[in-house]
Design a protein around this motif. Structure first.
Motif, PDB file in Angstrom:
ATOM      1  N   ARG A  26       3.510  -4.812   8.669  1.00  0.00           N
ATOM      2  CA  ARG A  26       3.498  -3.537   9.410  1.00  0.00           C
ATOM      3  C   ARG A  26       3.756  -3.843  11.010  1.00  0.00           C
ATOM      4  O   ARG A  26       2.900  -3.373  12.116  1.00  0.00           O
ATOM      5  CB  ARG A  26       2.232  -2.212   9.016  1.00  0.00           C
ATOM      6  N   VAL A  27       3.747  -4.999  11.791  1.00  0.00           N
ATOM      7  CA  VAL A  27       4.376  -5.405  12.607  1.00  0.00           C
ATOM      8  C   VAL A  27       5.659  -5.440  12.904  1.00  0.00           C
ATOM      9  O   VAL A  27       6.517  -6.214  12.436  1.00  0.00           O
ATOM     10  CB  VAL A  27       4.111  -7.116  12.881  1.00  0.00           C
ATOM     11  N   PRO A  28       6.646  -4.173  13.674  1.00  0.00           N
ATOM     12  CA  PRO A  28       7.797  -3.862  14.190  1.00  0.00           C
ATOM     13  C   PRO A  28       8.763  -5.336  14.567  1.00  0.00           C
ATOM     14  O   PRO A  28       7.584  -5.959  15.480  1.00  0.00           O
ATOM     15  CB  PRO A  28       7.739  -2.621  14.622  1.00  0.00           C
ATOM     16  N   GLY A  29       9.764  -5.335  14.369  1.00  0.00           N
ATOM     17  CA  GLY A  29      10.316  -6.384  15.096  1.00  0.00           C
ATOM     18  C   GLY A  29      11.812  -6.096  14.937  1.00  0.00           C
ATOM     19  O   GLY A  29      12.784  -5.361  14.437  1.00  0.00           O
ATOM     20  N   ALA A  30      12.684  -7.270  15.746  1.00  0.00           N
ATOM     21  CA  ALA A  30      14.083  -7.125  14.850  1.00  0.00           C
ATOM     22  C   ALA A  30      14.995  -8.061  13.986  1.00  0.00           C
ATOM     23  O   ALA A  30      14.473  -9.499  14.213  1.00  0.00           O
ATOM     24  CB  ALA A  30      15.368  -6.986  16.289  1.00  0.00           C
ATOM     25  N   PHE A  31      16.071  -8.554  13.763  1.00  0.00           N
ATOM     26  CA  PHE A  31      16.292  -9.712  12.801  1.00  0.00           C
ATOM     27  C   PHE A  31      18.028  -9.307  13.100  1.00  0.00           C
ATOM     28  O   PHE A  31      17.905  -8.273  12.652  1.00  0.00           O
ATOM     29  CB  PHE A  31      15.573  -9.900  11.397  1.00  0.00           C
ATOM     30  N   ARG A  32      18.258 -10.572  13.649  1.00  0.00           N
ATOM     31  CA  ARG A  32      19.669 -10.631  13.724  1.00  0.00           C
ATOM     32  C   ARG A  32      20.332 -11.619  11.427  1.00  0.00           C
ATOM     33  O   ARG A  32      19.996 -12.690  11.418  1.00  0.00           O
ATOM     34  CB  ARG A  32      20.676 -11.525  14.628  1.00  0.00           C
ATOM     35  N   PHE A  33      20.654 -10.376  10.832  1.00  0.00           N
ATOM     36  CA  PHE A  33      21.991 -10.809   9.951  1.00  0.00           C
ATOM     37  C   PHE A  33      22.995 -11.418  10.373  1.00  0.00           C
ATOM     38  O   PHE A  33      23.819 -10.465  11.694  1.00  0.00           O
ATOM     39  CB  PHE A  33      22.173  -9.808   8.890  1.00  0.00           C
ATOM     40  N   PRO A  34      23.879 -11.785   9.656  1.00  0.00           N
ATOM     41  CA  PRO A  34      25.263 -11.986   9.847  1.00  0.00           C
ATOM     42  C   PRO A  34      25.715 -11.191  10.273  1.00  0.00           C
ATOM     43  O   PRO A  34      26.548 -10.736  11.278  1.00  0.00           O
ATOM     44  CB  PRO A  34      25.974 -12.802   8.686  1.00  0.00           C
ATOM     45  N   PHE A  35      26.348 -10.299   9.733  1.00  0.00           N
ATOM     46  CA  PHE A  35      26.747  -9.210   9.871  1.00  0.00           C
ATOM     47  C   PHE A  35      26.025  -7.650  11.400  1.00  0.00           C
ATOM     48  O   PHE A  35      26.635  -7.538  11.429  1.00  0.00           O
ATOM     49  CB  PHE A  35      26.657  -7.515   8.507  1.00  0.00           C
ATOM     50  N   GLY A  36      25.244  -8.097  11.451  1.00  0.00           N
ATOM     51  CA  GLY A  36      24.192  -7.603  12.608  1.00  0.00           C
ATOM     52  C   GLY A  36      22.639  -7.718  12.992  1.00  0.00           C
ATOM     53  O   GLY A  36      22.144  -8.003  11.967  1.00  0.00           O
ATOM     54  N   PRO A  37      22.192  -6.875  13.836  1.00  0.00           N
ATOM     55  CA  PRO A  37      20.986  -7.311  14.388  1.00  0.00           C
ATOM     56  C   PRO A  37      20.065  -5.825  13.532  1.00  0.00           C
ATOM     57  O   PRO A  37      20.655  -4.368  13.363  1.00  0.00           O
ATOM     58  CB  PRO A  37      20.529  -6.485  15.951  1.00  0.00           C
ATOM     59  N   VAL A  38      19.632  -5.901  12.786  1.00  0.00           N
ATOM     60  CA  VAL A  38      18.306  -4.666  12.198  1.00  0.00           C
ATOM     61  C   VAL A  38      16.741  -4.578  12.822  1.00  0.00           C
ATOM     62  O   VAL A  38      16.665  -5.775  12.664  1.00  0.00           O
ATOM     63  CB  VAL A  38      18.624  -4.950  10.834  1.00  0.00           C
ATOM     64  N   ARG A  39      16.463  -3.753  13.142  1.00  0.00           N
ATOM     65  CA  ARG A  39      15.604  -3.059  13.336  1.00  0.00           C
ATOM     66  C   ARG A  39      14.395  -3.125  12.514  1.00  0.00           C
ATOM     67  O   ARG A  39      15.122  -2.164  11.235  1.00  0.00           O
ATOM     68  CB  ARG A  39      15.446  -2.132  14.109  1.00  0.00           C
ATOM     69  N   TYR A  40      13.106  -3.405  11.708  1.00  0.00           N
ATOM     70  CA  TYR A  40      11.935  -2.866  10.744  1.00  0.00           C
ATOM     71  C   TYR A  40      10.759  -2.567  11.467  1.00  0.00           C
ATOM     72  O   TYR A  40      10.102  -3.174  12.659  1.00  0.00           O
ATOM     73  CB  TYR A  40      12.022  -4.132  10.162  1.00  0.00           C
ATOM     74  N   MET A  41      10.942  -2.177  10.447  1.00  0.00           N
ATOM     75  CA  MET A  41       9.050  -1.521  10.562  1.00  0.00           C
ATOM     76  C   MET A  41       8.193  -2.955   9.905  1.00  0.00           C
ATOM     77  O   MET A  41       6.699  -3.490  10.254  1.00  0.00           O
ATOM     78  CB  MET A  41       8.869  -0.477   9.522  1.00  0.00           C
ATOM     79  N   ASP A  42       8.283  -3.645   9.180  1.00  0.00           N
ATOM     80  CA  ASP A  42       7.377  -4.384   8.322  1.00  0.00           C
ATOM     81  C   ASP A  42       8.105  -6.025   7.189  1.00  0.00           C
ATOM     82  O   ASP A  42       9.240  -5.789   7.289  1.00  0.00           O
ATOM     83  CB  ASP A  42       6.876  -4.623   7.123  1.00  0.00           C
TER      84      ASP A  42
END
Length: 156
Positions: A26-42
């Protein structure tokens, strides 16, 4: 990990595994996939969604045509929306998400990736009409009380 790289021909899953191990739940953040950035909650939940949808192809469907209309009930942060848009760029998607914080991330992800013809509806899905109290779980589920009873919904 070599098996994962051979299977996907990408470091994405390995990077997600490392991210999930580094970050507490349950720590939010962001991850860069080959298709672009995605923000997440966990990060762990995002890895689970990535595995189910992209690696295991849990949403693979034949015969939808080139411009289907898709109703996604419980869209979470939008990984399924990304999957469908990659396969059916001309589709129209209505995605329902009841958790307000998750719906915010879903909308941000759709906007950041430039996905078009996607409508986000902030609502839950039930077999009965009416209002319910809703308690976000902050991950892949939520608790909702209907009438006398109480039920738990999981989106995985």
């Amino acid at each position: 990990m070599v098996h994962v790289i051979r299977r996907t021909r990408s470091w994405t899953c390995v990077r997600l595994l490392c991210l999930g191990e580094r970050n507490p739940r349950r720590v939010p953040g962001a991850f860069r996939f080959p298709f672009g950035p995605v923000r997440y909650m966990d990060a762990g939940v995002m890895l689970s969604l990535y595995r189910e949808i992209f690696l295991n192809r849990g949403y693979e469907v034949a015969g939808l045509g080139d411009a289907p209309v898709i109703l996604d009930c419980g869209g979470n942060i939008g990984m399924s929306v990304i999957w469908f848009k990659q396969r059916y760029p001309r589709d129209r998607i209505t995605v329902l998400e009841a958790d307000p914080q998750t719906a915010d991330l879903l909308e941000e992800n759709v906007r950041a990736l430039g996905l078009t013809s996607v409508t986000v509806v902030r609502a839950a899905v039930s077999d009965a009409a009416g209002k319910v109290s809703f308690v976000p779980e902050g991950s892949l589920g939520a608790m909702s009380a209907m009438g006398q009873g109480c039920w738990w919904t999981r989106w995985v």
